[in-house]
Design a protein around this motif. Structure first.
Motif, PDB file in Angstrom:
ATOM      1  N   ARG A 349      -0.936  13.591   0.469  1.00 47.26           N
ATOM      2  CA  ARG A 349      -1.350  12.202   0.683  1.00 47.26           C
ATOM      3  C   ARG A 349      -2.834  11.958   0.375  1.00 47.26           C
ATOM      4  O   ARG A 349      -3.164  10.931  -0.234  1.00 47.26           O
ATOM      5  CB  ARG A 349      -0.976  11.774   2.112  1.00 47.26           C
ATOM      6  CG  ARG A 349       0.526  11.603   2.303  1.00 47.26           C
ATOM      7  CD  ARG A 349       0.916  11.476   3.774  1.00 47.26           C
ATOM      8  NE  ARG A 349       0.750  12.729   4.504  1.00 47.26           N
ATOM      9  CZ  ARG A 349       0.936  12.870   5.805  1.00 47.26           C
ATOM     10  NH1 ARG A 349       1.285  11.823   6.536  1.00 47.26           N
ATOM     11  NH2 ARG A 349       0.784  14.047   6.386  1.00 47.26           N
ATOM     12  N   ILE A 352      -3.260  11.066  -3.141  1.00 44.83           N
ATOM     13  CA  ILE A 352      -2.696   9.762  -3.529  1.00 44.83           C
ATOM     14  C   ILE A 352      -3.787   8.701  -3.358  1.00 44.83           C
ATOM     15  O   ILE A 352      -3.975   7.840  -4.196  1.00 44.83           O
ATOM     16  CB  ILE A 352      -1.456   9.423  -2.658  1.00 44.83           C
ATOM     17  CG1 ILE A 352      -0.325  10.428  -2.912  1.00 44.83           C
ATOM     18  CG2 ILE A 352      -0.996   7.986  -2.922  1.00 44.83           C
ATOM     19  CD1 ILE A 352       0.876  10.287  -1.987  1.00 44.83           C
ATOM     20  N   ARG A 353      -4.509   8.813  -2.275  1.00 42.36           N
ATOM     21  CA  ARG A 353      -5.549   7.807  -2.005  1.00 42.36           C
ATOM     22  C   ARG A 353      -6.819   8.051  -2.817  1.00 42.36           C
ATOM     23  O   ARG A 353      -7.460   7.114  -3.279  1.00 42.36           O
ATOM     24  CB  ARG A 353      -5.874   7.822  -0.499  1.00 42.36           C
ATOM     25  CG  ARG A 353      -6.952   6.835  -0.148  1.00 42.36           C
ATOM     26  CD  ARG A 353      -6.786   6.308   1.237  1.00 42.36           C
ATOM     27  NE  ARG A 353      -7.839   5.362   1.560  1.00 42.36           N
ATOM     28  CZ  ARG A 353      -7.736   4.462   2.506  1.00 42.36           C
ATOM     29  NH1 ARG A 353      -6.638   4.377   3.209  1.00 42.36           N
ATOM     30  NH2 ARG A 353      -8.723   3.648   2.760  1.00 42.36           N
ATOM     31  N   VAL A 372      -5.415   7.867   5.914  1.00 42.75           N
ATOM     32  CA  VAL A 372      -5.261   7.718   7.366  1.00 42.75           C
ATOM     33  C   VAL A 372      -3.829   8.027   7.818  1.00 42.75           C
ATOM     34  O   VAL A 372      -3.426   7.703   8.933  1.00 42.75           O
ATOM     35  CB  VAL A 372      -5.690   6.306   7.839  1.00 42.75           C
ATOM     36  CG1 VAL A 372      -7.184   6.117   7.658  1.00 42.75           C
ATOM     37  CG2 VAL A 372      -4.911   5.215   7.093  1.00 42.75           C
ATOM     38  N   ASN A 375       1.505   6.620   6.093  1.00 41.55           N
ATOM     39  CA  ASN A 375       2.818   6.931   5.504  1.00 41.55           C
ATOM     40  C   ASN A 375       3.470   5.780   4.729  1.00 41.55           C
ATOM     41  O   ASN A 375       4.672   5.810   4.466  1.00 41.55           O
ATOM     42  CB  ASN A 375       3.780   7.481   6.567  1.00 41.55           C
ATOM     43  CG  ASN A 375       3.496   8.948   6.846  1.00 41.55           C
ATOM     44  OD1 ASN A 375       3.084   9.672   5.953  1.00 41.55           O
ATOM     45  ND2 ASN A 375       3.711   9.375   8.065  1.00 41.55           N
ATOM     46  N   ARG A 376       2.690   4.807   4.331  1.00 40.60           N
ATOM     47  CA  ARG A 376       3.282   3.724   3.512  1.00 40.60           C
ATOM     48  C   ARG A 376       3.583   4.222   2.100  1.00 40.60           C
ATOM     49  O   ARG A 376       4.488   3.708   1.446  1.00 40.60           O
ATOM     50  CB  ARG A 376       2.354   2.509   3.481  1.00 40.60           C
ATOM     51  CG  ARG A 376       2.301   1.833   4.828  1.00 40.60           C
ATOM     52  CD  ARG A 376       1.840   0.388   4.761  1.00 40.60           C
ATOM     53  NE  ARG A 376       1.855  -0.153   6.104  1.00 40.60           N
ATOM     54  CZ  ARG A 376       0.815  -0.170   6.929  1.00 40.60           C
ATOM     55  NH1 ARG A 376      -0.357   0.284   6.533  1.00 40.60           N
ATOM     56  NH2 ARG A 376       0.924  -0.651   8.149  1.00 40.60           N
ATOM     57  N   CYS A 377       2.840   5.232   1.635  1.00 36.66           N
ATOM     58  CA  CYS A 377       3.152   5.793   0.304  1.00 36.66           C
ATOM     59  C   CYS A 377       4.517   6.467   0.347  1.00 36.66           C
ATOM     60  O   CYS A 377       5.280   6.409  -0.624  1.00 36.66           O
ATOM     61  CB  CYS A 377       2.070   6.772  -0.147  1.00 36.66           C
ATOM     62  SG  CYS A 377       1.674   8.039   1.064  1.00 36.66           S
ATOM     63  N   CYS A 389      -1.671   4.572  -3.007  1.00 38.06           N
ATOM     64  CA  CYS A 389      -2.003   4.280  -1.619  1.00 38.06           C
ATOM     65  C   CYS A 389      -1.655   2.826  -1.306  1.00 38.06           C
ATOM     66  O   CYS A 389      -2.208   1.906  -1.917  1.00 38.06           O
ATOM     67  CB  CYS A 389      -3.485   4.542  -1.348  1.00 38.06           C
ATOM     68  SG  CYS A 389      -3.914   4.210   0.368  1.00 38.06           S
TER      69      CYS A 389
HETATM   70  S1  SF4 Z   1      -0.575   4.950   1.992  1.00 37.77           S
HETATM   71 FE1  SF4 Z   1      -1.392   5.750   3.929  1.00 37.77          FE
HETATM   72  S2  SF4 Z   1      -0.640   7.905   3.968  1.00 37.77           S
HETATM   73 FE2  SF4 Z   1      -0.427   7.185   1.866  1.00 37.77          FE
HETATM   74  S3  SF4 Z   1      -2.322   7.787   0.835  1.00 37.77           S
HETATM   75 FE3  SF4 Z   1      -2.661   5.706   1.602  1.00 37.77          FE
HETATM   76  S4  SF4 Z   1      -3.597   6.012   3.621  1.00 37.77           S
HETATM   77 FE4  SF4 Z   1      -2.693   7.945   3.041  1.00 37.77          FE
END
Ligand code: SF4
Ligand SMILES: Cc1cc2nc3c(=O)[nH]c(=O)nc-3n(C[C@H](O)[C@H](O)[C@H](O)COP(=O)(O)O)c2cc1C
Length: 397
Positions: A349, A352-353, A372, A375-377, A389
């Motif tokens: 994760r 990803i950000r 943070v 878990n929206r990804c 992200c």
């Molecule tokens: S969506 Fe949330 S968990 Fe995924 S990379 Fe962004 S901050 Fe991290």
């Protein structure tokens, strides 16, 4: 210089630092399974960001082992040119790249593969899809073992630096080695050694086609968190010892699975709204109830697989250990390496950000990653939305 930026040899390759992008399904391949320009760009960016070793999202080795519509395939020769382009792009930026090979087994759907999913045993329905898998015949088991070897050959043709067998997160290899999924009474089940045989055979066949010294890694669950006993830390220690004896070049440890315990796999917030919206209408009320009951039970913890690493590391001997799961603070990452709990820092994760986080850390401009763990990804993947992200919300929500 920080220990994070010391090189490490894995098999015959050298990684310039200790950072690994843990395999992350991108939702970016074409429906044929071919690599897309978008997917290549994602890894070009990560390689420019100085990630030492990149492991793209899991690739299916056989058409019946496919989990998702936009998953990358390595199941036929037509995939090779795209995979080669991916490897060349990453190499041009000075990073190494290893493919994660996978078969979904029972963790897929009939609509995805055109028939009832296969598993080591037929018992137990998938609690999300309600699918009861078909028990694999001996010839089907052999076919899948060979599919891993043939896929390895394709990876080598594409110029990859090594391969990783996905034996974690409830996919087929995990299903064979877990007493929760595997109830066979033949040579493929009934004892720890027999359940391990599938992974052992895959490893043996894969090694036959890998050029001398090219590394093979395994990603293993140290805890399945299934409703009844699956892989537990003590069983994982046994498997880790056997894998080291079989001469793997690195072991990555994780836990959980998308079906039974995705929140153990990716600790942090439960994105209730985003996950509920990905369910068919008729499943939403029950889904909402279940997801709401999970809120607060899987709160983020830094380095949540460190205790497992402490158990596994001593039995590995010289085999390097890659730790994944909740590594967010630079000081904690250094501590993990200095105390020799693990040899490499693997993250999903955070990359990803921030694809450039490694460079930032190297230049002294970051003490922690910005992810943070909302878990929206992860929720995006269930909507077939390409991974990025989505901390501020999914596109359609
Ligand atoms: S969506 Fe949330 S968990 Fe995924 S990379 Fe962004 S901050 Fe991290
Ligand atoms: C969007 C997404 C896709 C993932 N895809 C894979 C995958 O293809 N293979 C795999 O082994 N793990 C996969 N994982 C799990 C991660 O590799 C990693 O084990 C987990 O996210 C914990 O690490 P982190 O805290 O650094 O994110 C995925 C995780 C996320 C969030």
């Amino acid at each position: 210089m920080s220990i994070l930026f010391t090189p490490i040899n894995l098999g015959n390759i050298q990684i310039k630092n200790r950072f690994i992008q843990s395999a992350t399904y991108e939702v970016m391949a074409a429906e044929t399974g071919e690599v897309s320009d978008k997917l290549i760009k994602r890894y070009q960016r990560l390689a420019k960001g100085e990630v030492g070793l990149i492991i793209p999202g899991y690739m299916y080795v056989h058409p019946l082992g496919r989990s998702y519509k936009h998953q990358t395939g390595i199941h036929n020769d037509a995939m090779i040119p795209g995979l080669r382009r991916l490897v060349e792009t990453v190499h041009k930026e000075g990073a190494k790249i290893v493919f994660q090979l996978a078969h979904a087994g029972r963790q897929t759907t009939k609509s995805m593969i055109g028939e009832t999913p296969l598993g080591p045993s037929s018992s137990g329905r998938n609690p999300i899809t309600f699918i009861k898998p078909k028990e694999m015949r001996a010839d089907q088991i052999e076919e899948v073992i060979q599919a891993f070897a043939i896929a390895t050959n394709r990876a080598v043709e594409a110029g990859v630096d090594g391969i990783q067998l996905h034996a974690a997160h409830g996919y087929l290899i995990n299903q064979f080695i877990s007493p929760f999924f595997n109830h066979r009474k033949d040579d493929w089940g009934g004892s720890d050694a027999n359940r391990f045989r599938f992974l052992k055979e895959v490893l043996s066949e894969v090694k036959k086609v890998l050029p001398q010294g090219m590394p093979v890694f395994v990603k293993l669950n140290t805890h399945d968190y299934t409703p009844r006993e699956g892989i537990t830390p003590s069983l994982a220690v046994t498997y880790a010892r056997w894998l080291a004896e079989l001469g793997i070049d690195g072991l990555e440890i994780s836990c959980g699975s998308p079906v039974y315990s995705f929140m153990n796999m990716c600790r942090g917030d439960v994105p209730v709204k985003e996950l509920v919206n990905s369910l068919p209408f008729w499943k939403r009320p029950l889904g909402k109830h279940m997801l709401r009951s999970m809120v607060g039970k899987y709160n983020f913890e830094g380095g949540y697989n460190i205790e497992a690493a402490k158990m596994i590391k001593p039995v590995l001997g010289k085999t390097p250990l890659f730790l994944v799961g909740g590594l967010r603070q630079v000081a904690e990452m250094e501590d993990v390496l200095e105390k020799k709990y693990a040899d490499c820092i693997s993250m999903s994760r955070p990359f990803i950000r921030e694809p450039f986080i490694v460079k930032k850390i190297k230049e002294g401009n970051a003490k922690a990653v910005a992810c943070v763990s909302c878990n929206r990804c992860l929720a995006a993947v269930t909507h077939n939305i390409p991974v990025q992200c989505y901390n501020k919300g999914l596109p359609e929500s």
